[in-house]
Design an enzyme around this catalytic site. Structure first.
Site, PDB file in Angstrom:
ATOM      1  CE1 TYR A  26      -3.122   3.044   0.485  1.00 32.83           C
ATOM      2  CE2 TYR A  26      -3.113   2.662   3.133  1.00 32.83           C
ATOM      3  CZ  TYR A  26      -3.565   3.282   2.061  1.00 32.83           C
ATOM      4  OH  TYR A  26      -4.363   4.308   2.064  1.00 32.83           O
ATOM      5  CG  ASN A  76      -1.333   6.506   1.862  1.00 33.76           C
ATOM      6  OD1 ASN A  76      -0.845   7.077   0.821  1.00 33.76           O
ATOM      7  ND2 ASN A  76      -2.712   7.156   2.143  1.00 33.76           N
ATOM      8  CE1 TYR A  77      -0.266   2.568   7.108  1.00 30.79           C
ATOM      9  CE2 TYR A  77      -1.158   0.513   6.384  1.00 30.79           C
ATOM     10  CZ  TYR A  77      -1.153   1.834   7.294  1.00 30.79           C
ATOM     11  OH  TYR A  77      -2.218   1.832   8.230  1.00 30.79           O
ATOM     12  NE  ARG A  78       6.644   6.828  -0.272  1.00 26.65           N
ATOM     13  CZ  ARG A  78       6.148   7.165  -1.530  1.00 26.65           C
ATOM     14  NH1 ARG A  78       6.477   6.532  -2.708  1.00 26.65           N
ATOM     15  NH2 ARG A  78       5.440   8.150  -1.763  1.00 26.65           N
TER      16      ARG A  78
END
Length: 537
Positions: free
Chosen positions: A471, A473-475
């Site tokens: 994901y 946004n959870y790089r």
């Protein structure tokens, strides 16, 4: 006589490099001076919001929006300038002048990027910090709002609740200090994902500055670019300054609970059962376990939000998850905006003070994170291997696993509707987290990173495969990066791109090629444009 050693090719190469480095420093200084001159010609106001490295406020402004202290240490590369604009015209000027003078741009809204890409770069760069773009305008009658990218999701929730008398909200995450810009552009999910889906599913317009410095809205940017910035990571395509969103309804009263269970209280069996029902329970119910070590045992904390009162909640839990043993005493009724404070882990007093959501000074610490998607339950016997990894660590190595349930609305929307593709078939996401508050040393970082990677590697047989999805946004740079020097082909970038976006990656490449063919907006995991010469057809 000339010394023989000076004719050595290695010595000559060394001298040549030294000469080049002096030339590079002089050239860089000249470019930076030209950049400042360019800004002064483009904007009459920007001199008030630009911070050079010689400015006494430079360090404090740079660190103000860094929420992961790993990227706030003296050894991290620093931007040449930090710009904190108040006006779109200042952003337009920064884009035009950066492009003209060979400076890369990093954009910050909240500063929570897991890999720090909004605050650091290995090449000369500036930061455009949207900390002053915080306006929120709520239209209760139309059930819409405009929110600027520098506002936090806590501030957004507060203003919507304030205007709607606690009857409307927006489906965002539970960390109130996260900036709207990064959250929305990566998709954005939270406790309402089973009821309403992703934040980006409810975005209906946006304002942005593109690579040419133009100010665009949905109509002028076109549907392809509008599709891309809602889950494809906005930093690849331009600078999104504001978003128009459709608000969603919540009841005047919601119910929360927070029920801990140890191994001795059958935590393993409860976790296994939760996996079997998490995506199937009523869409008004969101139950999210947190698994961590406490002294000599493991504890699973079952935290939940229910969109309704306790009288309706108890029969639902009794029917679907009786093993939990939920009682009325475990439950608390409150407004939805109060539940955001509660779920973020504040020491909640009576009455709950929702004013904390208006601030930006939330707890900052050192942290590392990873994420997985699961399509099948972890076998009950496999949990022991997870526990063993936690017990291998010393008491000062802190971490946990958090389980986010799927099902409901998020699973009903097509995986190509927006770039975020992780929909039907997933039963939950698993967040791996390690965090510490003490001063970071190489040893401290390594201990926590090793624990995280051991857990991640152990889970390989049990998580989504081909690809092992992730994901944005959870790089996580461990899943792959672009080349630091030279061209990155679409095929090379697909190694990480398909993990984040599945086949949507190729449509994102198409959009990037149309709007930024020279790849000005780029970072270690930005979408690359297709290059007819260098990429295979």
């Amino acid at each position: 006589m000339i010394p023989h050693g000076l004719f050595c090719p290695n010595i000559l190469s060394f001298i040549f490099v030294i000469l080049l480095s002096f030339h590079g420093v002089a050239l860089a200084a000249e470019n930076h001076e030209n950049f400042l001159k360019c800004l002064s010609l483009q904007s009459n106001t920007i001199s008030k919001v630009i911070y050079t490295q010689n400015n006494s406020s430079y360090s404090s402004v740079l660190k103000a929006s860094i929420k992961n202290l790993i990227f706030s240490t003296p050894t991290n590369p620093k931007p040449v300038f930090v710009i904190t604009p108040f006006h779109v015209s200042e952003i337009q000027a920064a884009v035009k002048c950066s492009k003209k003078n060979g400076l890369q741009i990093r954009v910050r809204s909240g500063g929570h990027d897991h890999e720090g890409l909004s605050s650091i770069s290995d090449v000369p760069f500036i930061i455009i910090d949207l900390i002053n773009f915080i306006e929120i305008s709520v239209d209760v009658e139309e059930k819409t709002a405009w929110v600027e990218s520098g506002a936090t999701i806590g501030q957004l929730n507060y203003r919507i609740a304030e205007k709607s008398q606690n009857l409307l909200t927006f489906p965002v995450g539970t960390c109130p200090g996260v900036g709207v810009g990064g959250h929305f552009s990566g998709g954005g999910y939270g406790v309402l994902l089973r009821k309403y889906g992703m934040a980006a599913d409810h975005i209906v317009d946006a304002h942005m500055v593109d690579v040419k410095g133009r100010f665009l809205n949905r109509e002028s940017m076109g549907e392809d670019l509008f599709w891309a910035i809602r889950g494809g990571g906005g930093a690849s395509f331009g600078i999104i300054v504001s978003w128009k969103i459709n608000l969603v309804a919540v009841p005047p009263i919601v119910t929360v609970f927070n029920v801990p269970r140890t191994l001795e209280q059958n935590a393993t069996k409860l976790l296994f059962k939760w996996q079997c029902i998490a995506d199937k329970v009523h869409e008004d119910l969101f139950i999210s376990p947190l698994l961590l070590r406490v002294n000599s045992t493991m504890v699973s904390v079952f935290t939940a939000l229910f969109l309704g009162g306790v009288d309706r909640l108890l029969p639902l839990v009794q029917d679907s998850f009786p093993e939990l043993g939920l009682t009325r005493k475990d439950c608390r009724e409150m407004t939805f905006v109060e539940s955001i404070v509660y779920l973020d882990g504040y020491d909640v007093e009576e009455p709950i003070n929702v004013d904390v959501l208006l601030g930006r000074d939330f707890h900052v610490r050192f942290f590392r994170g990873k994420v997985d998607y699961l399509t099948e339950p972890i076998p009950e016997e496999a949990f022991q291997g997870i526990y063993d990894i936690f017990f291998e660590q010393d008491q000062e190595t802190n971490g946990f696993l958090m389980f986010f349930p799927y099902g409901g609305k998020i699973s009903e929307i097509s995986e190509s509707e927006i770039p975020y593709p992780h929909r039907a078939g997933n039963i939950y996401t698993l967040l791996y987290y390690a965090g510490w508050d003490l001063e970071s040393t190489d040893d401290t970082y390594q201990r926590h990173d090793n624990m995280l990677k051991k857990l991640f590697n152990y889970m390989t047989p049990y998580v989504a495969k081909n690809p092992r999805t992730a994901y944005i946004n959870y790089r996580d740079l461990d899943v792959g990066t672009n080349n630091k020097l030279g061209h990155t082909s679409v095929q090379e970038a697909s190694v990480w791109g398909k993990k984040y976006f599945k086949n949507n990656f190729y449509r994102l490449v198409h959009v990037k090629t149309m709007v930024d063919p020279e790849n000005f907006f780029r970072n270690e995991q930005s979408i690359p444009p297709f290059n007819l010469v260098k990429d295979e057809l």
